[in-house]
Design an enzyme around this catalytic site. Sequence first.
Site, short mmCIF file in Angstrom:
data_model
loop_
_atom_site.label_atom_id
_atom_site.label_comp_id
_atom_site.label_asym_id
_atom_site.label_seq_id
_atom_site.Cartn_x
_atom_site.Cartn_y
_atom_site.Cartn_z
N HIS A 82 0.85 -1.20 0.00
CA HIS A 82 0.00 0.00 0.00
C HIS A 82 0.88 1.24 0.00
O HIS A 82 1.85 1.33 0.74
CB HIS A 82 -0.89 0.02 1.25
CG HIS A 82 -1.74 1.26 1.33
ND1 HIS A 82 -2.90 1.40 0.58
CD2 HIS A 82 -1.58 2.41 2.01
CE1 HIS A 82 -3.42 2.60 0.82
NE2 HIS A 82 -2.64 3.23 1.68
N ASP A 161 -15.51 2.38 7.75
CA ASP A 161 -14.47 3.33 7.37
C ASP A 161 -15.00 4.33 6.35
O ASP A 161 -14.70 5.52 6.43
CB ASP A 161 -13.24 2.60 6.80
CG ASP A 161 -12.21 3.59 6.27
OD1 ASP A 161 -11.68 4.36 7.07
OD2 ASP A 161 -11.99 3.62 5.04
N ARG A 168 -15.19 12.47 8.95
CA ARG A 168 -13.96 13.15 9.38
C ARG A 168 -13.62 14.30 8.42
O ARG A 168 -13.14 15.35 8.82
CB ARG A 168 -12.80 12.16 9.43
CG ARG A 168 -12.89 11.20 10.62
CD ARG A 168 -11.98 10.00 10.44
NE ARG A 168 -10.61 10.40 10.16
CZ ARG A 168 -9.75 9.69 9.43
NH1 ARG A 168 -10.10 8.52 8.89
NH2 ARG A 168 -8.54 10.13 9.22
N SER A 183 -7.81 3.39 9.51
CA SER A 183 -8.56 3.48 8.25
C SER A 183 -7.82 2.71 7.14
O SER A 183 -8.40 1.86 6.46
CB SER A 183 -8.74 4.96 7.88
OG SER A 183 -9.16 5.12 6.56
N LYS A 187 -8.69 -1.45 5.56
CA LYS A 187 -8.97 -1.75 4.14
C LYS A 187 -8.04 -2.85 3.61
O LYS A 187 -8.46 -3.71 2.84
CB LYS A 187 -8.84 -0.48 3.31
CG LYS A 187 -10.07 0.43 3.50
CD LYS A 187 -9.96 1.73 2.74
CE LYS A 187 -9.13 2.74 3.49
NZ LYS A 187 -9.56 4.13 3.34
N1 URA Z 1 -6.28 7.55 3.62
C1 URA Z 1 -7.18 6.70 4.15
O1 URA Z 1 -7.49 5.67 3.56
N2 URA Z 1 -7.72 6.99 5.34
C2 URA Z 1 -7.41 8.10 6.01
O2 URA Z 1 -7.94 8.28 7.09
C3 URA Z 1 -6.49 8.98 5.45
C4 URA Z 1 -5.92 8.69 4.25
#
Ligand code: URA
Length: 442
Positions: A82, A161, A168, A183, A187
């Site tokens: 990632h 999320d 947020r 977050s 994923k």
């Molecule tokens: N990227 C994400 O996937 N989540 C966040 O909270 C910030 C950046």
Amino acid sequence: MRTVDLIAKKRDGGELSQEEIAFLIRGYTDGAIPDYQMSALAMAVYFQGMTPRERADLTMAMVDSGDRIDLSGVTGIKVDKHSTGGVGDTTTLVLAPLVASVGVPVAKMSGRGLGHTGGTIDKLESVPGFHVEIDNEQFLELVNRNGLAVIGQSGDLTPADKKLYALRDVTATVESIPLIASSIMSKKIAAGADAIVLDVKTGDGAFMKKMEDTRELAQAMVDIGNRVGRRTIAVISDMSQPLGYAIGNALEVREAIDTLRGQGPADLYELSLTLGSHMVVLAGKAADAEEARRLLEASVASGRALETFKTFLAAQGGDASVVDQPERLPTAAYRIEVPARSEGYVSGMAAERIGTAAMMLGAGRATKDSEIDLAVGIVLRKKVGDRVRQGESLATIHANKEQVEEVLENLYASIAIGSQPAAAPPLVYGVVEGQDGNGGIR
Ligand code: URA
Ligand code: CA
């Protein structure tokens, strides 16, 4: 349990239990807890932070909020990579076939997304015929057969999320390390990763602009991964200037092909080898990073990495002849050079602004529904530290419109030329591993 009591507990610096975190995330996902209460909680977390245990519990509560991709049908250890995102970040296109060519299975679920260029899928779609509309069974079969397949987002992964990130975004609580780390990690875990290599970028073109914040985020993500049984390593890499030379979809595919051939930009190749080595080690295909690196270099030298890329493209309907004839990729109608107005040395690049210039050409989406032009973008000709003569081109603009004044001016404003020799920034600032120094094997 009452939500208001849990908000108060976090507000006052208390530590939430696993059950309390699960209750909050479950309630928020199914609508029992309203946005205003979750906003207050997010703000309390922003100010009070979370302990490492709370972060891991929050991550898993978000994973449990939706579907998970089942990769048990893929043989071997599934290592996902990632990147926290950057300008002209072509690494996935290089890394996926590169590590697959030495036996690391790559089962990649990818997206399109917003940004300066499209996502990995958009980039790959510049190969005529290539598509990611394959079913799950086919996806697993292709990974087992060719070592690599890419599928579009499927299922409802981490709905908690999605909802929380959107909240947020409008409540000034994006910039919280525990919330960002959980977050991202939720994923990756929901997408089926057994182990994770993170490319955490730092600098002007990155999500994290300051080194201190970057290190803290990397440490938080590595810690979460290792706590929840996913061996995780983070590489902190430079994003003070774009990576490689190309910024654009088809342009980056071309750059990836060059790199897999061993003829790409040095920084892109080096970062791919660094990240790739860690992936190979985590997948159990080499004893250490040095051995892994030799395997990867040998695969590039023998042409096997490039061959893996061709097989992968063809298996998903793509015209693999683009690899040997890149002129078959979409090309823009106009090429406009950016001649240097003075001579000297490139002393700095405003990566973010260069990315925005590429987006203005149509290389990326400003909103979810914007159309993207796969052919356009920017190819830098100089990077930080390079010497420039007056009139020499700093970059080539690939455009499908004749009027590119604004893009041109943005590039001039982004590329600083000084009279003194300037040093190129380091590419890798460090590696963050689990506390046992071993990616957290227990
Ligand atoms: N990227 C994400 O996937 N989540 C966040 O909270 C910030 C950046
Ligand atoms: Ca690039």
